[in-house]
Design an enzyme around this catalytic site. Structure first.
Site, PDB file in Angstrom:
ATOM      1  CB  CYS A   1      -0.952  -0.001   1.194  1.00 31.99           C
ATOM      2  SG  CYS A   1      -0.128  -0.150   2.799  1.00 31.99           S
TER       3      CYS A   1
ATOM      4  CG  HIS B   1      -3.876   0.195   4.950  1.00 29.77           C
ATOM      5  ND1 HIS B   1      -3.351  -0.676   4.017  1.00 29.77           N
ATOM      6  CD2 HIS B   1      -4.975   0.746   4.374  1.00 29.77           C
ATOM      7  CE1 HIS B   1      -4.114  -0.652   2.923  1.00 29.77           C
ATOM      8  NE2 HIS B   1      -5.096   0.199   3.128  1.00 29.77           N
TER       9      HIS B   1
END
Length: 465
Positions: free
Chosen positions: A146, A421
């Site tokens: 990510c 994240h």
């Protein structure tokens, strides 16, 4: 959402965890290999009302039930038998009916599947086909990637880079012409895929067999491969820093420019702006001066280039306070500075100010602290940031006009230092904001956007009064 406590509880038991991974893998294999007729018959048809894809259809992770969203039949099934996890039969995403949200950011599922069943995953999965031609395309998380995909989304949706790529200013001159070996070629190919190309759109023909050649995904795959070739530390399943990857990409864009123009890296003179897309768009310069505290004489002035500004956020409530702190005068101690004008020797003052602003101003909010004992910590301070930023007070000169920058991109970080994240947010030409959470793309309001825990901010110059 960031995570799901219910899936985390399941994963505490190795046997249950293994069952979840196997079922997810099998379901995604069916979705990617079934014909449309098979999908309608087996996975998109509600077991209760028998409607096909009524809003969305979910396959139960714990039994063979399929339930629709519109009729709340999966929700009723969940309450009746206690099965809380369903796989969306349209996109293969896992949904928790207790949380009422997709488990889109739980990289533990993907990482565990890749580690334990790599051979099986390779043969039974494929990259999602491209449906959109407006640039709103998600990127598959390949195991803690990510940090890369969020940066790529902000770069591809940057108007300067988009225009550069569409005009083929790199591809016309590149001697490699290979997305697997050249990052600029890979990014060009991704823009080509995101926004469509006549050869990829088969005059509206129905692709009933989901057939796609591997060449269609050359940009997506090439970016990862070429990045890993250049820096092997980017490979693996460890979470890495999006800001470091941003700097890596800009450096590679510059290197690709030098190669395509038959120039040596030694020819680069940063005192003069390089013509590559990285420096012509993102490079500004800072002016650092040593000032006499007595007579205010400005001496020992240097000008240094910057590609982004890193701002302290500790005890700061908004972006302007961060910028004020960055540009405030600093008293230098144990520094015997002699001023020739007033003939005094004392501690001088260091002043840092922007000499030249770039077309796109990138600001990093320093959320990660690295201590001398080797430990690291994340600062979760809420820092307000504006949609329009006036940089007048931070530029060199006596009569600086209003210089307004417009926010066009954000990268937010959720979680901790080691288990976080990254999510990207970009503003498209219609003025709407979109959220890119790996493969999921959704619209977002400005009010929701301004509540995000920003890590990187992308501002483009809007007007100078």
């Amino acid at each position: 959402m960031l995570g799901c406590q219910h899936i985390d509880q399941v994963f505490q038991n190795e046997k249950s965890k293994d069952g979840v991974i196997r079922t997810c893998n099998a379901a995604r294999f069916m979705l990617s290999h079934f014909t449309k007729r098979e999908k309608y018959t087996h996975v998109m048809k509600c077991s209760d009302c028998h409607e096909i894809n009524a809003g969305s259809n979910f396959m139960c992770l714990q039994c063979g039930f399929c339930g629709c969203w519109n009729g709340n039949h999966f929700g009723q099934h969940s309450k009746k038998v206690g099965h809380v996890f369903g796989i969306n039969s349209s996109n293969g995403l896992l949904f928790c009916f207790k949380c009422g949200d997709y488990i889109g950011s739980n990289e533990l599922i993907a990482a565990s599947m890749l580690n334990k069943y790599w051979d099986d995953v390779v043969t039974k999965t494929q990259i999602p086909k491209l449906e959109r031609r407006d640039g709103l395309q998600g990127l598959l998380n390949m195991g803690s990637t990510c940090f890369m995909s969020s940066i790529v989304q902000c770069l591809i949706h940057n108007p300067y880079f988009f225009q550069f790529s569409i005009n083929q200013l790199h591809s016309q001159r590149c001697p490699l012409q290979d997305p697997l070996s050249c990052i600029s070629c890979a990014l060009d190919r991704m823009v080509w895929e995101f926004y469509g190309h006549p050869e990829l759109i088969k005059n509206g023909e129905d692709d009933s067999n989901n057939s796609r050649t591997s060449d269609e995904y050359a940009g997506f795959i090439g970016l990862f491969v070429s990045s890993w070739k250049i820096n092997e530390n980017l490979a693996g399943y460890f979470q890495q820093d999006a800001h470091e990857y941003w700097q890596f990409l800009l450096n590679q864009l510059h290197n690709d420019y030098m190669v395509s123009h038959n120039k040596s890296p030694d020819e680069t003179n940063f005192a003069e702006l390089c013509d590559c897309i990285a420096h012509s768009t993102f490079q500004g310069s800072l002016k650092s001066s040593i000032v006499c505290p007595e007579c205010k004489m400005d001496s020992k002035t240097t000008k240094d280039p910057f590609m982004d500004l890193s701002l302290d956020i500790k005890d700061k409530s908004n972006l302007y306070e961060c910028l004020d702190s960055f540009h405030k005068m600093e008293q230098l101690h144990d520094f015997n500075y002699h001023c020739d004008r007033c003939n005094t020797t004392q501690n001088a003052i260091k002043r840092l100010i922007i000499h030249k602003l770039p077309a796109v101003l990138v600001l990093q909010l320093k959320r990660f602290e690295h201590h001398l004992n080797g430990n690291s910590a994340k600062l979760n301070d809420i820092v307000e940031f504006p949609l329009f930023l006036n940089m007048r007070n931070y530029c060199d000169g006596d009569d600086v006009p209003d210089i307004i920058f417009e926010l066009i991109g954000i990268i937010a970080h959720r979680g901790t230092v080691n288990e976080g994240h990254y999510i990207a947010f970009t503003k498209v030409t219609t003025g709407h904001w979109f959220k890119f959470n790996d493969s999921m793309v959704s619209s977002i309001t400005e009010e929701e956007l301004l509540q995000e825990q920003a890590y990187l901010l992308f501002y483009v110059v809007n007007q100078v009064n």
